[in-house]
Design an enzyme around this catalytic site. Structure first.
Site, short mmCIF file in Angstrom:
data_model
loop_
_atom_site.label_atom_id
_atom_site.label_comp_id
_atom_site.label_asym_id
_atom_site.label_seq_id
_atom_site.Cartn_x
_atom_site.Cartn_y
_atom_site.Cartn_z
N LYS A 59 0.85 -1.20 0.00
CA LYS A 59 0.00 0.00 0.00
C LYS A 59 0.88 1.24 0.00
O LYS A 59 1.75 1.39 0.85
CB LYS A 59 -0.93 0.02 1.22
CG LYS A 59 -1.91 1.20 1.20
CD LYS A 59 -2.96 1.06 2.30
CE LYS A 59 -2.46 1.50 3.66
NZ LYS A 59 -2.29 2.98 3.75
N HIS A 61 1.24 5.68 -0.67
CA HIS A 61 0.72 7.04 -0.81
C HIS A 61 1.77 7.78 -1.64
O HIS A 61 2.65 8.44 -1.08
CB HIS A 61 0.55 7.74 0.54
CG HIS A 61 -0.62 7.28 1.34
ND1 HIS A 61 -0.48 6.65 2.56
CD2 HIS A 61 -1.95 7.38 1.11
CE1 HIS A 61 -1.68 6.38 3.04
NE2 HIS A 61 -2.59 6.80 2.18
N ARG A 92 -5.41 6.09 -2.48
CA ARG A 92 -5.73 7.45 -2.94
C ARG A 92 -6.96 8.05 -2.25
O ARG A 92 -7.10 9.26 -2.16
CB ARG A 92 -5.91 7.44 -4.46
CG ARG A 92 -6.29 8.76 -5.10
CD ARG A 92 -5.29 9.86 -4.82
NE ARG A 92 -5.68 11.10 -5.47
CZ ARG A 92 -6.64 11.93 -5.05
NH1 ARG A 92 -7.34 11.64 -3.96
NH2 ARG A 92 -6.90 13.04 -5.71
N LYS A 93 -7.88 7.19 -1.81
CA LYS A 93 -9.11 7.64 -1.14
C LYS A 93 -9.85 8.71 -1.96
O LYS A 93 -10.12 9.81 -1.48
CB LYS A 93 -8.80 8.16 0.27
CG LYS A 93 -8.23 7.12 1.22
CD LYS A 93 -8.09 7.69 2.64
CE LYS A 93 -7.57 6.64 3.61
NZ LYS A 93 -6.14 6.36 3.45
N ALA A 95 -12.67 10.95 -3.57
CA ALA A 95 -13.89 11.45 -2.93
C ALA A 95 -14.45 12.65 -3.68
O ALA A 95 -14.66 13.72 -3.11
CB ALA A 95 -13.60 11.83 -1.47
N ASP A 96 -14.71 12.47 -4.98
CA ASP A 96 -15.24 13.59 -5.77
C ASP A 96 -16.21 13.03 -6.80
O ASP A 96 -16.44 11.82 -6.88
CB ASP A 96 -14.10 14.35 -6.45
CG ASP A 96 -14.38 15.85 -6.54
OD1 ASP A 96 -15.53 16.21 -6.87
OD2 ASP A 96 -13.45 16.64 -6.28
N THR A 100 -14.48 13.98 -12.22
CA THR A 100 -13.23 14.44 -11.59
C THR A 100 -12.36 13.26 -11.19
O THR A 100 -11.15 13.25 -11.46
CB THR A 100 -13.54 15.32 -10.37
OG1 THR A 100 -14.28 16.46 -10.79
CG2 THR A 100 -12.26 15.78 -9.70
N TYR A 217 -4.72 1.16 17.42
CA TYR A 217 -4.27 -0.13 16.91
C TYR A 217 -5.04 -1.29 17.54
O TYR A 217 -5.37 -1.27 18.73
CB TYR A 217 -2.77 -0.32 17.17
CG TYR A 217 -1.90 0.61 16.37
CD1 TYR A 217 -1.79 0.46 14.99
CD2 TYR A 217 -1.19 1.64 16.98
CE1 TYR A 217 -0.99 1.31 14.24
CE2 TYR A 217 -0.39 2.49 16.23
CZ TYR A 217 -0.30 2.32 14.87
OH TYR A 217 0.49 3.17 14.13
#
EC number: 4.1.1.23
Length: 267
Positions: A59, A61, A92-93, A95-96, A100, A217
């Protein structure tokens, strides 16, 4: 919560990405996803070299990297994923609105759809986000891609609960092939309706209980026993002077043994 083996689930899953991931997990005996938030490509590649044999998924970013490039970052990452047999997940998350996110996923500096097997999105904008991302993937590559919906988060005070979580699950039902599962803290059901969602759980730690910025956690046994298929571990693998190879094996072993217990293959 599924008690089927990863191999069994690979054989019946409608998503090529999920099936491939389940097969990797079975073959390498790992359900560990390494989350490597570092600032340079050199640091990232060194950690991947150390952890590659122990993980099923990496994973990233990539917007944290100060020196990102397709040639200098993505090309060697893809080479390592082939060498050690793991998939790439860009966290990336999105949210649009659909148009877009379609552009954010396929274009710009990072061109995520070209190289990341998996990405993720919030449900806050509705089902258009799924169709926008799927269109981008289909236009950019012939390689299969998968989407995770963010149903729950591991941070203190998260608003991703209750009706929001339920609504996100409903959005996931809009596309069985592209939406492969959830970022969540527990099983999200769906098997009675023919869905076999992958559950990936962040905020997993064998040592630390949290941080000063609200991260909380949970133990490996706790998350796997409540439905998680893949444990996402970040700083527990490499921060505070930890040896990534040693910690990678420690978490791989703990995750695999917890999975075997869930499937009834180990006491």
């Amino acid at each position: 919560m599924s008690k089927a083996t990863y191999k069994e689930r690979a054989a019946t899953h409608p998503s090529p990405v999920a099936a491939k991931l389940f097969n990797i997990m079975h073959e390498k005996q790992t359900n560990l996803c390494a989350s490597l938030d570092v600032r340079t490509t050199k640091e990232l590649l060194e950690l991947v070299e150390a952890l590659g044999p122990k993980i099923c998924l990496l994973k990233t970013h990539v917007d944290i990297l100060t020196d990102f490039s397709m040639e200098g970052t993505v090309k060697p990452l893809k080479a390592l994923s082939a060498k050690y047999n793991f998939l790439l997940f860009e966290d990336r998350k999105f949210a649009d609105i659909g148009n877009t996110v379609k552009l954010q996923y396929s274009a710009g500096v990072y061109r995520i759809a070209e190289w990341a097997d998996i990405t993720n999105a919030h449900g806050v904008v509705g089902p258009g986000i799924v169709s926008g991302l799927k269109q981008a993937a289909e236009e950019v590559t012939k390689e299969p891609r998968g989407l995770l919906m963010l149903a729950e988060l591991s941070c203190k005070g998260s608003l991703a609960t209750g009706e929001y979580t339920k609504g996100t699950v409903d959005i996931a039902k809009s596309d069985k092939d592209f939406v492969i599962g959830f970022i969540a803290q527990r099983d999200m059901g769906g098997r009675d309706e023919g869905y076999d969602w992958l559950i990936m759980t962040p905020g997993v730690g064998l040592d630390d209980k949290g941080d000063a910025l609200g991260q909380q956690y949970r133990t490996v046994d706790d998350v796997v026993s409540t439905g998680s298929d893949i444990i996402i571990v970040g700083r527990g693998l490499f921060a505070k002077g930890r040896d990534a190879k040693v910690e990678g094996e420690r978490y791989r072993k703990a995750g695999w043994e917890a999975y075997l217990r869930r499937c009834g293959q180990q006491n």
